[in-house]
Design an enzyme around this catalytic site. Structure first.
Site, mmCIF file in Angstrom:
data_model
loop_
_atom_site.group_PDB
_atom_site.id
_atom_site.type_symbol
_atom_site.label_atom_id
_atom_site.label_comp_id
_atom_site.label_asym_id
_atom_site.label_seq_id
_atom_site.Cartn_x
_atom_site.Cartn_y
_atom_site.Cartn_z
ATOM 1 C CG ASP A 37 2.172 -23.085 -6.941
ATOM 2 O OD1 ASP A 37 3.213 -22.712 -7.232
ATOM 3 O OD2 ASP A 37 1.822 -23.113 -5.776
ATOM 4 C CG ASP A 39 7.879 -22.788 -3.432
ATOM 5 O OD1 ASP A 39 8.493 -23.497 -2.909
ATOM 6 O OD2 ASP A 39 8.238 -22.203 -4.608
ATOM 7 N N GLY A 80 9.263 -15.279 -6.496
ATOM 8 C CA GLY A 80 10.428 -15.337 -6.761
ATOM 9 C C GLY A 80 11.436 -14.879 -5.473
ATOM 10 C CB THR A 150 6.859 -23.581 -9.543
ATOM 11 O OG1 THR A 150 7.279 -22.845 -8.201
ATOM 12 C CG2 THR A 150 8.082 -24.288 -10.071
ATOM 13 C CB THR A 151 8.004 -18.175 -8.872
ATOM 14 O OG1 THR A 151 7.843 -18.387 -7.733
ATOM 15 C CG2 THR A 151 6.691 -17.490 -9.773
HETATM 16 C C1 XBP Z 1 6.753 -19.201 -4.693
HETATM 17 C C2 XBP Z 1 7.543 -18.306 -4.452
HETATM 18 C C3 XBP Z 1 9.037 -18.694 -4.498
HETATM 19 C C4 XBP Z 1 9.807 -19.223 -3.189
HETATM 20 C C5 XBP Z 1 11.218 -18.986 -3.349
HETATM 21 O O1 XBP Z 1 5.597 -18.687 -5.575
HETATM 22 O O2 XBP Z 1 7.134 -17.116 -4.677
HETATM 23 O O3 XBP Z 1 9.637 -17.536 -4.942
HETATM 24 O O4 XBP Z 1 9.191 -18.506 -2.000
HETATM 25 O O5 XBP Z 1 11.909 -19.466 -4.474
HETATM 26 P P1 XBP Z 1 4.350 -19.832 -6.315
HETATM 27 P P2 XBP Z 1 13.207 -18.998 -5.034
HETATM 28 O O6 XBP Z 1 4.077 -20.801 -5.331
HETATM 29 O O7 XBP Z 1 3.181 -18.754 -6.726
HETATM 30 O O8 XBP Z 1 4.951 -20.311 -7.389
HETATM 31 O O9 XBP Z 1 13.940 -18.623 -3.927
HETATM 32 O O10 XBP Z 1 13.508 -20.286 -5.579
HETATM 33 O O11 XBP Z 1 12.831 -17.918 -6.298
HETATM 34 MG MG MG Z 2 2.285 -21.261 -4.323
#
Ligand code: XBP
Ligand code: MG
Length: 290
Positions: A37, A39, A80, A150-151
């Site tokens: 992942d 973020d 997201g 990742t999202t």
């Molecule tokens: C990570 C997220 C992302 C970021 C924002 O989720 O939710 O949406 O916060 O990204 P994970 P964008 O780590 O579970 O994948 O604004 O680029 O969508």
């Molecule tokens: Mg994450």
């Protein structure tokens, strides 16, 4: 860090002898790929990265919205960026729901947020978490394939990787599943299933590394054994079904802390530890079907 090749050069004291390992490439008891992942896992991007970029974009769009650290923690329930803006609109600014062009407006607000986020990470504001660069290098040396699920938006990911690794993301990760490439974001398993398809591997041959409950849910729903590295936003979440939960990947001189699940037998999460966890998982699941 060098590009793409994954030479089989590592000697790992905990690795089984070839006769014990089995020979088939698709032998699921042999760890073949690690799927990261982004973020919260590769870097603490949310509080000082995405959140700050959202707030700056809101200002530019003439909105009086401000996502505090606490409110942002609530909004992380949805993955997201566009989905998060929609959640905020539905919960705190529902007068916006009357806009005929709401979808396009959210998309343009998010587009601007993504540009600001890229500028932020390219300025060096968001370092990698402990052990991330080390483990990725070790995986490359060991010939274990590396992917991303990742999202987050691909442009922001590219900037994060360039800022921290000084390489294009395609040089480091064999498969990158990111953003809107699948319609249903985490906790749906779709992004992991998409990555598994591209790797052409069964889920049991892989390990996922996640930081959050939605991420863990997505990886487990795809059948992938999952390690969780917690952070300030996710420390109190429930991680039932995780292989192991640790504070971070750690470094030999800055040990990781074990939280729950399979024990951390080493100072930090290294390839030997991942192989041990994966082997224990495979043995347990094989016993379960006997
Ligand atoms: C990570 C997220 C992302 C970021 C924002 O989720 O939710 O949406 O916060 O990204 P994970 P964008 O780590 O579970 O994948 O604004 O680029 O969508
Ligand atoms: Mg994450």
């Amino acid at each position: 860090m060098n590009a793409k090749a994954h030479p089989e050069t590592a000697t790992d004291p905990t690795e089984r002898k070839p006769s014990e390992k089995g020979t088939a490439e698709n032998n699921i008891s042999h760890l073949q790929a690690v799927i990261f992942d982004v973020d919260g896992t590769l870097a603490e991007t949310e509080l000082a990265g995405h959140r700050v970029a959202f707030n700056r974009a809101f200002k530019e769009f003439g909105l009086d919205w401000h996502w505090s650290a606490g409110l942002y923690g609530e909004l992380l329930a949805v993955t997201g960026g566009k989905e998060r803006i929609r959640l905020y609109v539905e919960t705190y600014a529902n007068q916006m729901l009357g806009r005929a062009d709401l979808g396009a407006w959210v998309a343009s607000l998010h587009q601007r947020k993504s540009e600001i986020y890229s500028e932020l990470v390219l300025s060096g504001a968001i370092p990698l978490r402990p052990g991330v660069a080390r483990l990725i290098q070790e995986l490359r040396t060991a010939g274990i394939r590396i992917a991303i699920a990742t999202t987050t938006t691909p442009a922001g990911l590219r900037s994060l990787i360039m800022a921290n690794f000084k390489h294009d993301m395609d040089m480091l990760f064999e498969v990158i599943g990111a953003g809107d490439i699948v319609a249903a974001k985490k906790p749906a398993p779709d992004i992991y299933q998409w990555v598994l398809g591209r790797l052409n591997l069964p889920p049991e041959a892989c390990l996922a590394v996640e930081d959050s409950y939605p991420g863990l849910t997505a990886a487990r729903a795809a059948g992938i054994p999952t390690l969780v590295t917690v952070n300030a936003y996710t420390a109190n979440q429930k991680f039932e079904g995780a292989l192991s939960v640790v504070s971070d990947l750690g470094e030999p001189n800055v040990p990781a802390r074990h939280v729950e699940g399979l024990p951390l037998a080493r100072k930090c999460v290294d390839v030997a530890q991942l192989r041990t966890w994966h082997r224990l998982y495979s043995e347990t699941s094989q016993r379960a079907v006997l």
